[in-house]
Design a protein around this motif. Sequence first.
Motif, PDB file in Angstrom:
ATOM      1  N   HIS A   1       1.035  -1.177  -0.187  1.00 16.16           N
ATOM      2  CA  HIS A   1      -0.120  -0.119  -0.003  1.00 16.16           C
ATOM      3  C   HIS A   1       0.958   1.218  -0.028  1.00 16.16           C
ATOM      4  N   LEU A   2       0.696   2.113  -0.970  1.00 12.60           N
ATOM      5  CA  LEU A   2       1.416   3.392  -1.046  1.00 12.60           C
ATOM      6  C   LEU A   2       1.113   4.171   0.001  1.00 12.60           C
ATOM      7  N   THR A   3       1.865   4.643   0.775  1.00  8.30           N
ATOM      8  CA  THR A   3       1.468   5.477   2.277  1.00  8.30           C
ATOM      9  C   THR A   3       2.677   6.525   2.206  1.00  8.30           C
ATOM     10  N   PRO A   4       2.555   7.454   1.239  1.00 13.15           N
ATOM     11  CA  PRO A   4       3.500   8.443   0.939  1.00 13.15           C
ATOM     12  C   PRO A   4       3.547   9.604   2.014  1.00 13.15           C
ATOM     13  N   GLY A   5       4.633  10.325   2.120  1.00  9.77           N
ATOM     14  CA  GLY A   5       4.683  11.704   2.671  1.00  9.77           C
ATOM     15  C   GLY A   5       6.199  11.702   3.506  1.00  9.77           C
ATOM     16  N   HIS A   6       6.390  10.593   4.278  1.00  4.65           N
ATOM     17  CA  HIS A   6       7.405  10.329   4.758  1.00  4.65           C
ATOM     18  C   HIS A   6       8.608  10.022   3.949  1.00  4.65           C
ATOM     19  N   THR A   7       8.575   9.381   3.048  1.00  2.74           N
ATOM     20  CA  THR A   7       9.154   9.325   1.750  1.00  2.74           C
ATOM     21  C   THR A   7       8.289   9.123   0.849  1.00  2.74           C
ATOM     22  N   LYS A   8       8.628   9.491  -0.573  1.00  2.00           N
ATOM     23  CA  LYS A   8       7.527   9.479  -1.764  1.00  2.00           C
ATOM     24  C   LYS A   8       7.076   8.309  -1.993  1.00  2.00           C
ATOM     25  N   GLY A   9       7.607   7.179  -1.700  1.00  2.00           N
ATOM     26  CA  GLY A   9       7.197   5.627  -1.902  1.00  2.00           C
ATOM     27  C   GLY A   9       7.047   4.925  -0.883  1.00  2.00           C
ATOM     28  N   CYS A  10       6.930   5.441   0.355  1.00  2.00           N
ATOM     29  CA  CYS A  10       6.812   4.880   1.644  1.00  2.00           C
ATOM     30  C   CYS A  10       5.591   3.758   1.545  1.00  2.00           C
TER      31      CYS A  10
ATOM     32  N   PRO B   1       4.745   7.016   9.711  1.00  5.76           N
ATOM     33  CA  PRO B   1       3.576   8.409   9.646  1.00  5.76           C
ATOM     34  C   PRO B   1       4.329   9.541  10.138  1.00  5.76           C
ATOM     35  N   ASN B   2       5.809   9.385  10.547  1.00  6.19           N
ATOM     36  CA  ASN B   2       6.318  10.658  11.089  1.00  6.19           C
ATOM     37  C   ASN B   2       6.690  11.675  10.167  1.00  6.19           C
ATOM     38  N   VAL B   3       6.527  13.019  10.529  1.00  6.18           N
ATOM     39  CA  VAL B   3       7.005  14.119  10.071  1.00  6.18           C
ATOM     40  C   VAL B   3       8.305  14.372  10.632  1.00  6.18           C
ATOM     41  N   ASN B   4       9.520  14.230   9.920  1.00  6.17           N
ATOM     42  CA  ASN B   4      10.894  14.179  10.686  1.00  6.17           C
ATOM     43  C   ASN B   4      11.216  15.645  10.972  1.00  6.17           C
TER      44      ASN B   4
ATOM     45  N   TYR C   1       0.988  13.167   2.667  1.00  2.16           N
ATOM     46  CA  TYR C   1       0.673  12.628   4.158  1.00  2.16           C
ATOM     47  C   TYR C   1      -1.079  12.313   4.639  1.00  2.16           C
ATOM     48  N   GLN C   2      -1.816  13.095   4.223  1.00  8.02           N
ATOM     49  CA  GLN C   2      -3.081  13.221   4.364  1.00  8.02           C
ATOM     50  C   GLN C   2      -3.641  11.726   3.724  1.00  8.02           C
ATOM     51  N   ARG C   3      -3.182  11.552   2.402  1.00  7.00           N
ATOM     52  CA  ARG C   3      -3.393  10.410   1.679  1.00  7.00           C
ATOM     53  C   ARG C   3      -2.981   9.249   2.576  1.00  7.00           C
ATOM     54  N   MET C   4      -2.029   9.285   3.406  1.00 10.02           N
ATOM     55  CA  MET C   4      -1.160   8.243   4.034  1.00 10.02           C
ATOM     56  C   MET C   4      -2.334   7.648   4.995  1.00 10.02           C
ATOM     57  N   PHE C   5      -2.778   8.905   5.815  1.00  9.00           N
ATOM     58  CA  PHE C   5      -3.674   8.605   6.946  1.00  9.00           C
ATOM     59  C   PHE C   5      -4.857   8.170   6.761  1.00  9.00           C
TER      60      PHE C   5
ATOM     61  N   ALA D   1      -4.383   7.722  14.977  1.00  9.91           N
ATOM     62  CA  ALA D   1      -5.081   8.888  15.231  1.00  9.91           C
ATOM     63  C   ALA D   1      -4.167  10.166  15.826  1.00  9.91           C
ATOM     64  N   GLU D   2      -3.300   9.422  16.728  1.00  5.54           N
ATOM     65  CA  GLU D   2      -2.225  10.263  17.514  1.00  5.54           C
ATOM     66  C   GLU D   2      -1.186  10.742  16.319  1.00  5.54           C
ATOM     67  N   LYS D   3      -0.776  10.149  15.497  1.00  2.44           N
ATOM     68  CA  LYS D   3       0.205  10.348  14.569  1.00  2.44           C
ATOM     69  C   LYS D   3      -0.535  11.372  13.494  1.00  2.44           C
ATOM     70  N   GLU D   4      -1.590  11.036  13.155  1.00  2.00           N
ATOM     71  CA  GLU D   4      -2.567  12.299  12.219  1.00  2.00           C
ATOM     72  C   GLU D   4      -2.536  13.651  12.895  1.00  2.00           C
ATOM     73  N   GLN D   5      -2.902  13.339  14.137  1.00  2.00           N
ATOM     74  CA  GLN D   5      -3.128  14.907  14.894  1.00  2.00           C
ATOM     75  C   GLN D   5      -1.632  15.516  14.952  1.00  2.00           C
ATOM     76  N   GLU D   6      -0.447  14.683  15.354  1.00  4.42           N
ATOM     77  CA  GLU D   6       0.860  15.321  15.285  1.00  4.42           C
ATOM     78  C   GLU D   6       1.060  15.864  14.178  1.00  4.42           C
ATOM     79  N   PHE D   7       0.821  15.630  12.649  1.00  7.91           N
ATOM     80  CA  PHE D   7       0.786  15.808  11.416  1.00  7.91           C
ATOM     81  C   PHE D   7       0.120  17.282  11.316  1.00  7.91           C
ATOM     82  N   LEU D   8      -1.117  16.861  11.585  1.00  7.95           N
ATOM     83  CA  LEU D   8      -2.031  18.153  11.336  1.00  7.95           C
ATOM     84  C   LEU D   8      -1.646  19.487  12.229  1.00  7.95           C
ATOM     85  N   THR D   9      -1.100  19.250  13.556  1.00  5.86           N
ATOM     86  CA  THR D   9      -0.703  20.315  14.201  1.00  5.86           C
ATOM     87  C   THR D   9       0.688  20.867  13.607  1.00  5.86           C
ATOM     88  N   GLU D  10       1.707  20.134  13.169  1.00  4.93           N
ATOM     89  CA  GLU D  10       2.814  20.568  12.507  1.00  4.93           C
ATOM     90  C   GLU D  10       2.463  21.429  11.333  1.00  4.93           C
TER      91      GLU D  10
END
Length: 307
Positions: free
Chosen positions: A170-179, A201-204, A222-226, A289-298
């Motif tokens: 499953h392509l879950t991009p953001g952290h890398t383009k092909g994560c 799911p991390n924003v480095n 990132y949103q697509r990944m979540f 849910a926690e990781k999505e919140q972290e991303f949205l906050t950042e």
Amino acid sequence: MRRLIPILSRVLILLLATTGSAFAQNDPEWTEPFPPFRIAGNLYYVGSKGLASYLVTTPQGNILINSDLEANVPLLRASIEKLGFKFKDTKVLLISHAHWDHDAGSAKIKELTGASYMVMDADVPVVESGGKADFQYGNRAEFLYPPAKVDRVLHDGDEVKLGGAVLVAHLTPGHTKGCTTWTIKVAEGGKTYNVVIVGSPNVNPGYKLVHNSSYPQIAQDYQRMFDVLKSLPCDIFLGAHGGYFGLEEKYAHGEEARRRPKAAPTSGADKAGDANPFLDPDGYKKFVAEKEQEFLTELAKQTLAAK
Ligand SMILES: [Zn+2]
């Protein structure tokens, strides 16, 4: 004031150098051995304490997920052999994403086993350039590694099949383009379980979510990944680092249950107390849910700062 500026800039350079190198330093837990063990069915943990790797065994050979650092290759080999499998039987090599801590050992593993290396399309230029094509770390020498040739380019939803085992990419991009987040079904005690191995799911630190010229669609990705992670059915929750899913605690819990003397069959034991600790659908939902919140906050922080 004129004299102060060179001093200040020197302090700033020093500060940047120190924080830079602190970040560049690999976590010592990444190369710390961890006991290999069976998670469920034909799925095994063969990674270190800090870098998760998985082995899917089949009658036609085995699939290894995550090659980790170059320094981890002997550890991976030892873990696989300790479980009674042959390193040479590794037929397919997969990764969570194209970052050195998950893919730097790939060239070595290909050389030692002849495994076929299968990587998500958007991560292919990165692994084949040894990290140079990475949007964030490509010009950081400390994060580069031996390039490895990809034998099969994967696309979102592709299946990797071997000896009856089917892994879905499953392509879950953001952290890398092909994560990539991997899913597989495993059978255990007459039941079938959905396994999810989260890519990342991390924003480095230092990731630009707004006006990123080397990765313009990063925030949408990132949103697509979540959205993808939220849509996946999950019984057994795993990921690219043990820290995502509480590897140490769950392993200790499982060991403790295995050591506990079995109660008399009449007492109806072997129920809740002995449940596989890696069965954790609620932990998975909470993590996402926690990781999505972290991303949205950042993202909100960076959007505001860019105004
Ligand atoms: Zn990473």
